[in-house]
Design an enzyme around this catalytic site. Structure first.
Site, PDB file in Angstrom:
ATOM      1  N   LYS A  14       0.812  -1.219   0.000  1.00 35.88           N
ATOM      2  CA  LYS A  14       0.000   0.000   0.000  1.00 35.88           C
ATOM      3  C   LYS A  14       0.849   1.274   0.000  1.00 35.88           C
ATOM      4  CE  LYS A  14      -4.608  -1.101   1.690  1.00 35.88           C
ATOM      5  NZ  LYS A  14      -4.913  -2.424   1.400  1.00 35.88           N
TER       6      LYS A  14
ATOM      7  N   LYS B 166      -6.982 -10.019 -10.188  1.00 32.27           N
ATOM      8  CA  LYS B 166      -8.262 -10.206  -9.497  1.00 32.27           C
ATOM      9  C   LYS B 166      -9.148  -8.969  -9.687  1.00 32.27           C
ATOM     10  CE  LYS B 166      -7.938  -8.368  -4.848  1.00 32.27           C
ATOM     11  NZ  LYS B 166      -9.136  -7.543  -5.007  1.00 32.27           N
TER      12      LYS B 166
ATOM     13  N   LYS C 273     -12.244  -3.325  -6.416  1.00 29.25           N
ATOM     14  CA  LYS C 273     -13.100  -2.144  -6.520  1.00 29.25           C
ATOM     15  C   LYS C 273     -12.309  -0.897  -6.884  1.00 29.25           C
ATOM     16  CE  LYS C 273     -13.937  -2.451  -1.566  1.00 29.25           C
ATOM     17  NZ  LYS C 273     -12.612  -2.218  -0.988  1.00 29.25           N
TER      18      LYS C 273
END
Ligand code: ATP
Ligand code: MG
Length: 336
Positions: free
Chosen positions: A115, A203, A206
């Site tokens: 992240k 994958k 969102k």
């Protein structure tokens, strides 16, 4: 009674991947076990603010709980529903555990590395949220914490912090089950991973910008059907199930099996060797759009007031349990 604890961040609308991979399995576990376990379902709104929030956080939090209800969650007296930020003990225990955790430990967390990668600066929450997660779990002596594989390292961290704390102060925390035991409890052969519709090597997420890559739970059903019809497949001559060589078509077979609750082997048997990719896409598109119509109708039937009532009841319980545990910890440090 042992406790199962689970939550989904409320930053934005969820995808079909979140629904099939996280929401449905959580609802299934809760419904299967809530006669004999405490089931804590909380919306981790404090975790939501480590990254940008789409829309209004309080409204998103209500919507997130509606997702569980629309997905079939049975609520009985053992199911406790609450908002993390309404139970201040989470933040307070997080601070105390910050003084137990080490920089080295948190630096090793893969999620933090991913992240923060490539960013010139990153907020402290992104670094520290695994400690808040440990607090979320330890306040309730939770044993089972059904989570995706990406979060397993944080369960191990929680166990390490609890063990270190207990070693120093006595048996105050219950250690959550090991990740191996968590997987066994979830009774899944392997974690569900729905693929991106445009780039099926990845994958579905969102946060992916491309609209056609993902089906959102609030997509208009006809629009979702179009996305399935235009999903990337392959240029082989017939349909085969193999995520390595044919991820796109395999993803559609997999989605169809999960949505219709049919064993994958049966869906594969029906389509294997057939060359009409369009027919399969039509079937999946129909099933996805029917599922969305049904899901969205159920969402619309649940009022904000119903959800707020569940939160308020659950928060009474959660504050009682969490404050009692926090007091033990505060006493251990001679803060009380
Ligand atoms: P983001 O892009 O913001 O990371 P995401 O779609 O990956 O969003 P998360 O908030 O990271 O969603 O994860 C929520 C839950 O959904 C987790 O339990 C995660 O394991 C699960 N999940 C996420 N993507 C998929 C997917 N494609 N298939 C199955 N499960 C998924
Ligand atoms: Mg993710």
């Amino acid at each position: 009674m042992k406790t199962i604890l689970t939550g989904i961040r409320s930053n934005s609308v969820l995808t079909l991947g979140n629904y099939l991979g996280a929401l449905l399995p959580m609802v299934r576990l809760s419904n299967e076990h809530s006669a004999n376990f405490n089931v804590n379902i909380f919306v981790p709104d404090l975790h939501s603010i480590i990254s940008d929030v789409d829309g209004d956080l309080q409204q998103n939090t209500i919507r997130t709980l509606k997702y569980y209800l629309a997905a079939g969650l049975d609520v009985n007296e053992n199911v406790h529903i609450y908002r993390q930020s309404r139970v201040p003990a989470h933040s307070e225990l997080c601070w105390i555990l910050n003084c137990v955790a080490t920089m080295g430990e948190l630096n090793r967390m893969t999620q933090y590395k991913e992240k923060s990668e490539g960013k010139s600066s990153c907020n402290v929450g992104i670094f520290d949220y695994p400690v808040l997660m440990a607090a979320d779990i330890l306040l309730y002596d939770a044993t089972y914490v059904p989570l995706g594989e990406d979060q397993f390292q944080h369960i191990e961290l929680t166990r390490d912090l609890a063990e270190r704390f207990n070693h120093k102060f006595g048996e105050i925390f219950t250690l959550p089950a090991t990740t191996r035991e968590q997987v066994a409890f979830m009774e899944v052969e392997e974690p569900i991973r729905i693929r991106d519709l445009v780039n099926p090597e990845k994958k579905m997420s969102k946060s992916t910008a491309a609209e056609n890559s993902k089906i959102m739970l609030d997509d208009e059903p006809f629009k979702a059907a179009k996305k399935i019809m235009s999903a990337t497949t392959d240029s082989f001559e017939d349909i085969q199930f193999n995520f390595e060589t044919r991820p796109g078509i395999s993803n559609l077979l997999y989605i169809d099996a999960l949505i219709t609750k049919t064993p994958l082997s049966e869906v594969v048997k029906k389509w294997q060797g057939i060359s009409r990719y369009g027919d399969l896409k039509k079937q999946v598109a129909n099933n996805v759009s029917e599922m969305l119509v049904d899901f969205q109708n159920r969402m619309a039937e649940i009022s904000d007031e119903d959800v707020l009532k569940l939160f308020e009841d659950g928060e009474k319980y959660a504050n009682e349990v969490a404050n009692a545990k926090l007091l033990e910890v505060q006493k251990a440090f001679s803060l009380r």
